[in-house]
Motif scaffolding. Structure first.
Motif, short mmCIF file in Angstrom:
data_model
loop_
_atom_site.label_atom_id
_atom_site.label_comp_id
_atom_site.label_asym_id
_atom_site.label_seq_id
_atom_site.Cartn_x
_atom_site.Cartn_y
_atom_site.Cartn_z
N PHE A 176 -59.21 56.00 17.91
CA PHE A 176 -59.70 57.23 18.50
C PHE A 176 -59.34 58.40 17.59
O PHE A 176 -58.23 58.48 17.08
CB PHE A 176 -59.08 57.47 19.89
N SER A 177 -60.29 59.31 17.41
CA SER A 177 -59.98 60.52 16.66
C SER A 177 -59.11 61.44 17.50
O SER A 177 -59.06 61.33 18.73
CB SER A 177 -61.28 61.25 16.26
N ASP A 178 -58.44 62.38 16.84
CA ASP A 178 -57.52 63.27 17.55
C ASP A 178 -58.23 64.08 18.62
O ASP A 178 -57.72 64.27 19.73
CB ASP A 178 -56.83 64.21 16.56
N ASN A 179 -59.42 64.58 18.30
CA ASN A 179 -60.10 65.45 19.26
C ASN A 179 -60.62 64.68 20.47
O ASN A 179 -60.86 65.27 21.53
CB ASN A 179 -61.25 66.20 18.59
N HIS A 180 -60.81 63.37 20.30
CA HIS A 180 -61.20 62.57 21.47
C HIS A 180 -60.09 62.60 22.51
O HIS A 180 -60.35 62.68 23.71
CB HIS A 180 -61.49 61.12 21.04
N TYR A 181 -58.83 62.55 22.06
CA TYR A 181 -57.72 62.68 22.99
C TYR A 181 -57.74 64.05 23.67
O TYR A 181 -57.54 64.16 24.88
CB TYR A 181 -56.39 62.52 22.24
N ARG A 182 -57.99 65.10 22.88
CA ARG A 182 -57.94 66.46 23.43
C ARG A 182 -58.99 66.67 24.51
O ARG A 182 -58.75 67.39 25.48
CB ARG A 182 -58.13 67.48 22.31
N ILE A 183 -60.18 66.08 24.33
CA ILE A 183 -61.25 66.24 25.32
C ILE A 183 -60.78 65.76 26.69
O ILE A 183 -61.12 66.35 27.72
CB ILE A 183 -62.51 65.48 24.87
N PHE A 184 -59.96 64.71 26.71
CA PHE A 184 -59.48 64.14 27.97
C PHE A 184 -58.16 64.76 28.42
O PHE A 184 -57.60 64.34 29.43
CB PHE A 184 -59.32 62.63 27.84
N GLY A 185 -57.67 65.74 27.67
CA GLY A 185 -56.43 66.39 28.07
C GLY A 185 -55.19 65.64 27.66
O GLY A 185 -54.15 65.72 28.32
N LEU A 186 -55.27 64.89 26.57
CA LEU A 186 -54.13 64.13 26.05
C LEU A 186 -53.74 64.67 24.68
O LEU A 186 -54.58 65.20 23.94
CB LEU A 186 -54.47 62.65 25.94
N GLU A 187 -52.46 64.51 24.34
CA GLU A 187 -52.02 64.85 23.00
C GLU A 187 -52.46 63.74 22.04
O GLU A 187 -52.39 62.56 22.39
CB GLU A 187 -50.49 65.00 22.95
N PRO A 188 -52.92 64.11 20.84
CA PRO A 188 -53.36 63.08 19.88
C PRO A 188 -52.25 62.06 19.61
O PRO A 188 -51.10 62.41 19.42
CB PRO A 188 -53.68 63.89 18.62
N LYS A 189 -52.67 60.79 19.68
CA LYS A 189 -51.77 59.67 19.39
C LYS A 189 -50.54 59.67 20.30
O LYS A 189 -49.47 59.18 19.92
CB LYS A 189 -51.35 59.67 17.92
N GLN A 190 -50.69 60.22 21.48
CA GLN A 190 -49.59 60.21 22.43
C GLN A 190 -49.34 58.80 22.97
O GLN A 190 -48.22 58.45 23.33
CB GLN A 190 -49.88 61.16 23.58
N TYR A 191 -50.44 58.02 23.05
CA TYR A 191 -50.34 56.66 23.57
C TYR A 191 -50.86 55.70 22.50
O TYR A 191 -51.56 56.10 21.57
CB TYR A 191 -51.17 56.50 24.84
N PRO A 192 -50.54 54.41 22.65
CA PRO A 192 -51.17 53.42 21.75
C PRO A 192 -52.68 53.44 21.93
O PRO A 192 -53.20 53.85 22.97
CB PRO A 192 -50.56 52.09 22.22
#
Length: 282
Positions: A71-87
Motif C-alpha cells: 500500500f502506498s502511504d497516501n492510501h493509509y491516509r485516505i482511511f485515517g491511518l498513519e503510513p505503515k502503522q500496521y503490517p
C-alpha cells in the motif's frame, strides 16, 4: 586506478617493492550510474507521493495467490491511518467500512481471490482516526505476472465530487417541486383568473350594446377605459401563462411600436398621472 604494494625482504637482505595496479574504471562508472539511478528513483518516489496527496488518491497491490500486499502511504491516509502503522494487510482497512458496504466489499474480495476481473466501484467509508464520512472510488486493474494474477488498484477520495453531485440532485428535486407549483399556478391562471375576467368582459359588452347611448360622456369614457383595462388584463394573463410554460429561455424578439407601448403605459397609469398631475415628455 587501484594500486597494491608490499615490501619483501630478499635472502640477501635487500628489500624489493612489488606492486599490482588494477583498472577499476568500469566498477567506478557502475557505482556512479547506480548512484544516479538511486537519486532519480528517490525523486520519482517523492514526486509520486506528493502527487498522491494533491490528487487525493493512493495505490495498492495484491497478489492473492501469494497473499502479498503493498500500500502506498497516501492510501493509509485516505482511511485515517498513519503510513505503515500496521503490517501490509487488507483487513487493516475493514474498520473503516460502513455497514451498507460490508457485503459488497466481501463480494469484491472473493472475486479478486478467484482471479476475476472487477469493475470500478464506489463506497462510503468512516475514517478510522476521526470518524469523518468520506466517499472513495476503487479502480482495480487485473494483470498477469509470472503466471500469477496481480491486482494494481487506485483508491481515490471523491468526497467533494460526490457531495457536489448530491447537492445538484437536491437542487433538481427543489426545481421539480417548483415546477409542480408552477403547473398549479398555470391551472389557477387559466381557470380561476380567467373566469371572472370573462364575466367582466361579458358585462362590458352588454353595457356597450344596450346602454352605451344612455351614458353620459364621462360614463362612456369610463366604460371605454374599463374595456381597455380588461383587454390588457387578458393579454397579461396570456403572457403569464406563456412565460410559465416556457422552459429553457429561447429569446423571441418581436418588432413593436414604442409609441403604442407608451400610450398603453400612460393609460394603465392614468389615475396616478391625474392624482400626481404628472407631465410626461417623450
Amino acid at each position: 586506478l587501484r594500486t597494491i604494494t608490499e615490501t619483501i625482504s630478499a635472502v640477501s637482505g635487500e628489500s624489493y617493492l612489488l606492486g599490482l595496479t588494477e583498472d577499476v574504471t568500469t566498477e567506478t562508472l557502475s557505482r556512479e550510474e547506480l548512484s544516479r539511478a538511486y537519486s532519480d528513483l528517490k525523486f520519482y518516489n517523492e514526486s509520486s507521493a506528493e502527487a498522491e496527496k494533491l490528487g487525493k488518491f493512493g495505490f495498492w497491490q495484491w497478489i492473492p495467490e501469494d497473499k502479498k500486499f503493498w500500500f502506498s502511504d497516501n492510501h493509509y491516509r485516505i482511511f485515517g491511518l498513519e503510513p505503515k502503522q500496521y503490517p501490509h494487510d487488507l483487513s487493516d482497512f475493514f474498520p473503516a467500512m460502513v455497514n451498507e458496504n460490508t457485503a459488497e466489499s466481501r463480494r469484491v474480495i472473493k472475486k479478486m481471490i478467484a482471479g476475476k476481473t472487477v469493475e470500478p466501484f464506489s463506497q462510503r467509508i468512516r475514517r478510522i482516526d476521526n470518524g469523518a464520512i468520506r466517499y472513495i472510488s476503487i479502480t482495480p486493474k487485473r494483470m498477469i505476472e509470472d503466471g500469477k494474477v496481480n491486482y494494481l488498484t487506485i483508491t481515490k477520495d471523491i468526497t467533494e465530487e460526490t457531495l457536489d453531485k448530491q447537492n445538484l440532485e437536491d437542487q433538481n428535486r427543489i426545481l421539480d417541486a417548483n415546477n409542480q407549483e408552477l403547473q398549479a399556478f398555470n391551472y389557477v391562471a387559466s381557470h380561476d383568473l380567467q373566469e371572472p375576467l370573462r364575466k367582466i368582459e361579458t358585462f362590458i359588452s352588454r353595457l356597450i350594446d344596450k346602454d352605451f347611448d344612455n351614458l353620459s360622456d364621462e360614463g362612456k369614457e369610463y366604460l371605454k377605459r374599463t374595456k381597455s383595462s380588461a383587454g390588457r388584463m387578458r393579454n397579461l394573463i396570456d403572457d403569464l401563462l406563456q412565460f410559465s410554460r416556457s422552459t429553457r429561455g429561447e429569446n423571441v424578439f418581436e418588432i413593436c411600436s414604442l409609441n403604442q407601448q407608451l400610450e398603453e403605459a400612460k393609460e394603465e397609469l392614468q389615475t396616478q398621472i391625474e392624482q400626481k398631475q404628472a407631465v410626461i415628455n417623450h
